[in-house]
Design a protein around this motif. Structure first.
Motif, PDB file in Angstrom:
ATOM      1  N   ALA A  10       0.823  -1.208   0.000  1.00 41.22           N
ATOM      2  CA  ALA A  10       0.000   0.000   0.000  1.00 41.22           C
ATOM      3  C   ALA A  10       0.861   1.265   0.000  1.00 41.22           C
ATOM      4  CB  ALA A  10      -0.911  -0.004   1.224  1.00 41.22           C
ATOM      5  N   ASP A  11       2.130   1.136   0.356  1.00 40.78           N
ATOM      6  CA  ASP A  11       3.003   2.296   0.464  1.00 40.78           C
ATOM      7  C   ASP A  11       3.839   2.504  -0.789  1.00 40.78           C
ATOM      8  OD1 ASP A  11       3.374   4.369   2.292  1.00 40.78           O
ATOM      9  OD2 ASP A  11       5.322   3.582   2.906  1.00 40.78           O
ATOM     10  N   CYS A  12       4.601   1.476  -1.175  1.00 36.68           N
ATOM     11  CA  CYS A  12       5.543   1.659  -2.287  1.00 36.68           C
ATOM     12  C   CYS A  12       5.105   0.950  -3.568  1.00 36.68           C
ATOM     13  CB  CYS A  12       6.937   1.192  -1.872  1.00 36.68           C
ATOM     14  SG  CYS A  12       7.074  -0.591  -1.662  1.00 36.68           S
ATOM     15  N   GLU A  20       3.263 -11.275   3.832  1.00 36.17           N
ATOM     16  CA  GLU A  20       3.032  -9.835   3.987  1.00 36.17           C
ATOM     17  C   GLU A  20       1.563  -9.538   3.710  1.00 36.17           C
ATOM     18  OE1 GLU A  20       7.478  -8.487   2.534  1.00 36.17           O
ATOM     19  OE2 GLU A  20       5.894  -8.652   1.072  1.00 36.17           O
ATOM     20  N   THR A  21       0.985  -8.563   4.408  1.00 31.01           N
ATOM     21  CA  THR A  21      -0.439  -8.290   4.257  1.00 31.01           C
ATOM     22  C   THR A  21      -0.703  -7.016   3.464  1.00 31.01           C
ATOM     23  OG1 THR A  21      -0.400  -7.336   6.480  1.00 31.01           O
ATOM     24  CG2 THR A  21      -1.171  -9.606   6.276  1.00 31.01           C
ATOM     25  N   HIS A  22      -0.505  -5.855   4.078  1.00 33.55           N
ATOM     26  CA  HIS A  22      -0.840  -4.603   3.402  1.00 33.55           C
ATOM     27  C   HIS A  22       0.379  -3.839   2.904  1.00 33.55           C
ATOM     28  CE1 HIS A  22      -4.975  -5.126   4.502  1.00 33.55           C
ATOM     29  NE2 HIS A  22      -4.633  -5.289   5.760  1.00 33.55           N
ATOM     30  N   VAL A  23       1.489  -3.987   3.615  1.00 28.36           N
ATOM     31  CA  VAL A  23       2.729  -3.327   3.213  1.00 28.36           C
ATOM     32  C   VAL A  23       3.860  -4.336   3.196  1.00 28.36           C
ATOM     33  CG1 VAL A  23       2.101  -1.015   4.022  1.00 28.36           C
ATOM     34  CG2 VAL A  23       3.232  -2.595   5.585  1.00 28.36           C
ATOM     35  N   CYS A  24       4.883  -4.087   2.395  1.00 24.64           N
ATOM     36  CA  CYS A  24       6.019  -4.996   2.315  1.00 24.64           C
ATOM     37  C   CYS A  24       6.864  -4.892   3.587  1.00 24.64           C
ATOM     38  CB  CYS A  24       6.851  -4.683   1.075  1.00 24.64           C
ATOM     39  SG  CYS A  24       7.735  -3.121   1.146  1.00 24.64           S
ATOM     40  N   ALA A  29       8.956  -2.230   8.360  1.00 20.47           N
ATOM     41  CA  ALA A  29      10.084  -1.926   9.239  1.00 20.47           C
ATOM     42  C   ALA A  29      10.234  -0.417   9.404  1.00 20.47           C
ATOM     43  CB  ALA A  29      11.361  -2.526   8.676  1.00 20.47           C
ATOM     44  N   PHE A  30       9.998   0.336   8.337  1.00 21.02           N
ATOM     45  CA  PHE A  30      10.078   1.794   8.418  1.00 21.02           C
ATOM     46  C   PHE A  30       9.013   2.335   9.368  1.00 21.02           C
ATOM     47  CE2 PHE A  30       8.575   5.964   6.906  1.00 21.02           C
ATOM     48  CZ  PHE A  30       9.729   6.691   7.101  1.00 21.02           C
ATOM     49  N   TYR A  31       7.775   1.810   9.268  1.00 19.89           N
ATOM     50  CA  TYR A  31       6.710   2.266  10.158  1.00 19.89           C
ATOM     51  C   TYR A  31       7.009   1.922  11.611  1.00 19.89           C
ATOM     52  CZ  TYR A  31       3.627   3.680   6.378  1.00 19.89           C
ATOM     53  OH  TYR A  31       3.073   4.319   5.318  1.00 19.89           O
ATOM     54  N   ASP A  37       1.979   4.317  11.901  1.00 15.39           N
ATOM     55  CA  ASP A  37       1.402   5.255  10.946  1.00 15.39           C
ATOM     56  C   ASP A  37       0.300   6.088  11.565  1.00 15.39           C
ATOM     57  OD1 ASP A  37      -0.622   2.807   9.103  1.00 15.39           O
ATOM     58  OD2 ASP A  37      -0.422   3.232  11.225  1.00 15.39           O
ATOM     59  N   ASP A  38       0.272   6.172  12.894  1.00 12.40           N
ATOM     60  CA  ASP A  38      -0.730   7.007  13.569  1.00 12.40           C
ATOM     61  C   ASP A  38      -0.168   8.423  13.716  1.00 12.40           C
ATOM     62  OD1 ASP A  38      -0.143   5.830  16.974  1.00 12.40           O
ATOM     63  OD2 ASP A  38       1.189   6.014  15.264  1.00 12.40           O
TER      64      ASP A  38
END
Length: 41
Positions: A10-12, A20-24, A29-31, A37-38
């Motif tokens: 969903a990000d990149c 993996e579900t929504h993001v890689c 790891a970045f979040y 992401d709040d």
């Protein structure tokens, strides 16, 4: 035969792997590193 499609990050937009579900994993790891992401608006 092509690989199964598990969706895209969903990000990149990179293709996701089965665990993996929504993001890689890179974006996840970045979040985690940035506290999630709040974001306060």
């Amino acid at each position: 035969m092509s690989e199964p499609d598990y969706g895209n990050c969903a990000d990149c937009g990179m293709p996701l792997s089965p665990d993996e579900t929504h993001v890689c994993s890179d974006c996840a790891a970045f979040y985690e590193m940035t506290g999630g992401d709040d974001v306060d608006d």
